[in-house]
Each structure stands twice: as structure tokens, then as C-alpha cells.
Design a protein around this motif. Structure first.
Motif, mmCIF file in Angstrom:
data_model
loop_
_atom_site.group_PDB
_atom_site.id
_atom_site.type_symbol
_atom_site.label_atom_id
_atom_site.label_comp_id
_atom_site.label_asym_id
_atom_site.label_seq_id
_atom_site.Cartn_x
_atom_site.Cartn_y
_atom_site.Cartn_z
ATOM 1 N N MET A 1 0.838 -1.189 0.000
ATOM 2 C CA MET A 1 0.000 0.000 0.000
ATOM 3 C C MET A 1 0.873 1.240 0.000
ATOM 4 S SD MET A 1 -2.974 1.514 0.068
ATOM 5 C CE MET A 1 -4.135 0.189 0.441
ATOM 6 N N ALA A 2 0.601 2.174 -0.898
ATOM 7 C CA ALA A 2 1.377 3.406 -0.959
ATOM 8 C C ALA A 2 1.135 4.242 0.289
ATOM 9 C CB ALA A 2 0.981 4.192 -2.212
ATOM 10 N N ASP A 3 2.180 4.955 0.725
ATOM 11 C CA ASP A 3 2.048 5.835 1.873
ATOM 12 C C ASP A 3 1.359 7.117 1.436
ATOM 13 O OD1 ASP A 3 3.336 4.088 3.627
ATOM 14 O OD2 ASP A 3 5.319 4.827 3.043
ATOM 15 N N TYR A 228 -1.236 6.753 -9.557
ATOM 16 C CA TYR A 228 -1.655 5.873 -8.454
ATOM 17 C C TYR A 228 -2.868 5.039 -8.880
ATOM 18 C CZ TYR A 228 -3.779 4.404 -4.048
ATOM 19 O OH TYR A 228 -4.349 3.662 -3.049
ATOM 20 N N TRP A 229 -3.870 5.711 -9.482
ATOM 21 C CA TRP A 229 -5.075 4.994 -9.869
ATOM 22 C C TRP A 229 -4.780 3.982 -10.975
ATOM 23 C CZ3 TRP A 229 -8.078 5.482 -6.090
ATOM 24 C CH2 TRP A 229 -8.228 6.695 -5.412
ATOM 25 N N ASP A 231 -1.896 2.367 -11.391
ATOM 26 C CA ASP A 231 -1.203 1.234 -10.756
ATOM 27 C C ASP A 231 -2.179 0.382 -9.941
ATOM 28 O OD1 ASP A 231 1.149 2.103 -11.851
ATOM 29 O OD2 ASP A 231 1.940 2.965 -9.997
ATOM 30 N N LEU A 232 -3.130 1.043 -9.297
ATOM 31 C CA LEU A 232 -4.125 0.311 -8.503
ATOM 32 C C LEU A 232 -4.976 -0.564 -9.394
ATOM 33 C CD1 LEU A 232 -5.308 0.018 -5.586
ATOM 34 C CD2 LEU A 232 -6.965 1.767 -6.230
ATOM 35 N N LEU A 236 -0.918 -3.399 -9.241
ATOM 36 C CA LEU A 236 0.479 -3.226 -8.835
ATOM 37 C C LEU A 236 0.612 -2.759 -7.397
ATOM 38 C CD1 LEU A 236 1.856 -1.498 -12.073
ATOM 39 C CD2 LEU A 236 1.880 -3.925 -11.456
ATOM 40 N N LEU A 237 -0.493 -2.389 -6.781
ATOM 41 C CA LEU A 237 -0.494 -1.946 -5.385
ATOM 42 C C LEU A 237 -1.200 -2.980 -4.531
ATOM 43 C CD1 LEU A 237 -1.384 1.835 -5.869
ATOM 44 C CD2 LEU A 237 0.876 0.821 -5.575
#
Length: 238
Positions: A1-3, A228-229, A231-232, A236-237
């Protein structure tokens, strides 16, 4: 999970929040009179500026410094306020304060205090899949007009267009941008204080100065974290 960091809106309020869509159109050739034809796409992103953030107290300056260090320039992720009280669909037609209420079982917090709950309540009527350009909204406690309003879901910010259909209490409206991540049916949507997941527009976007009065005002520019969206959606997340 990305910070993901969160902008402390109560400690670092902005005098003005300028949230604007940046559409992406493609060329569709030229018309018979030679004018260029443009075609709308589902692409696009948000450009948001927090203007007039006042730094005065030690707590404010420390919070600012902590955020810019945590972000480390454009690579960092932060959820910022994209509030729009001027267009929010308050049931009364004017700005309403948050409601103070108990938990669903009628009990307050352990110290007897109540918790704050936004006065606007709208749900997603039908699951909105990734990439969808329309949504169906069901207002529970809101003005019965959901065209031209903003909401967010898990920090993905959306703005609605003119109504396509109104069947009973369900509004079908186009949204900008296309749905970033699946919104389940019956999900509660954030209309009271919507947020947007963003990157700094510039690595040095949070440079500050200090003068003898120890008071300074700053503006910060952000762009939506579309990566981010992407990759999600690609898994990838974690």
C-alpha cells in the motif's frame, strides 16, 4: 500500500481552494470549412491549488515542514481538501454545519462526547466500475438536484455534469474524470468534505520564507495522482 499523507485542513486552512478539471481532447480532423474538430475523451485530471495558506504559529510551520519532508517533492502522495461549499447539495439550500450524533447503537464516545457527521448523505445507487463515465446517485439527505456538484470516494474526486436521467430518487449523471476505482452499490459518497489524491506540481512547490513578523502566506499547486489509480487498477499496489 502506498504511503498517503493527509493535509491537516483545520491546522493549515486555505483561504481559497481552486479545484479545476483539465480535460483531454484529441483531434478529429477538420470540418468542411477548415476548422479543427476536437473529440472529447474520458481522459483528464484535476489541477488543484490551495491558495492563501497562512503560516504563523509554531505548530503550523512544523506541520508544513513535516508535510514537505514526507512528500519529498513530486513523488509523494497526499490527500488534500477539495471542498466546494458554494455548490454542495445541502438539503436546506445553504451551508449547513456538521451534525453531532451518536454511534448507530445510540451510544456516544467513551468520554460522553458525540461525533461529527456531515449533513449531506448520498449513496452510489449502482456499482460504478473503473473507467465508467456516468454514475447513478441516490440522495438520502441532500438537495434533490445532483448536477454540477462534487464528491469523492476514497480520495478520488469527481464532478457531475447535467442530468442524463432522473428515475424516482436516482440521478444518472456524467462525471469527470472517469471512475478511478470501483465504487460499490450503496457506498456512502463524500459530499460534505471531498478530497483528492494528488502530487505536488513542482518539486519545490512547498518552499517557504520567514520574515520578522513570523507571518507568511503561501499557495501550493497540485496535480491529481493519476499514476496511483493506474497502478491500482493494474494490480500493482497491494
Amino acid at each position: 500500500m502506498a504511503d498517503i499523507l493527509h493535509w491537516p485542513a483545520d491546522l493549515l486552512p486555505a483561504r481559497e481552494i481552486a479545484a479545476n478539471p483539465v480535460p483531454f481532447s484529441r483531434t478529429g480532423g477538420r470540418t468542411i470549412n477548415g476548422l479543427e474538430r476536437t473529440i472529447r475523451t474520458d481522459r483528464g485530471f484535476w489541477s488543484i491549488a490551495l491558495n492563501g495558506v497562512l503560516l504563523h504559529t509554531v505548530a503550523q510551520r512544523r506541520a508544513w515542514n513535516a508535510l514537505r519532508t514526507g512528500l519529498g517533492g513530486r513523488s509523494g502522495l497526499i490527500a488534500i481538501p477539495a471542498w466546494s461549499w458554494d455548490t454542495a447539495p445541502y438539503a436546506s439550500g445553504s451551508i449547513e454545519q456538521d451534525l453531532m450524533t451518536t454511534h448507530s447503537d445510540g451510544t456516544p464516545f467513551s468520554d460522553g462526547t458525540l461525533y461529527s457527521q456531515g449533513s449531506i448523505a448520498v449513496r452510489c445507487a449502482v456499482t460504478a466500475e473503473i473507467g465508467a463515465s456516468t454514475v447513478k446517485l441516490s440522495p438520502l439527505s441532500a438537495e434533490p438536484d445532483l448536477a454540477g456538484v462534487r464528491f469523492s470516494y476514497n480520495h478520488a474526486l469527481y464532478e457531475t455534469g447535467p442530468a442524463i436521467d432522473t428515475s424516482g430518487s436516482v440521478w444518472t449523471v456524467p462525471v469527470f474524470p472517469a471512475i478511478r476505482a470501483t465504487i460499490p452499490a450503496t457506498a456512502d459518497l463524500e459530499f460534505n468534505r471531498p478530497t483528492c489524491l494528488v502530487h505536488l506540481q513542482d518539486d519545490r512547490g512547498m518552499d517557504v520564507s520567514m520574515n520578522p513578523s513570523k507571518i507568511s502566506e503561501h499557495s501550493v499547486n497540485f496535480v491529481e495522482a493519476v499514476d496511483y489509480w493506474s497502478d491500482l487498477a493494474a494490480g500493482l499496489l497491494a
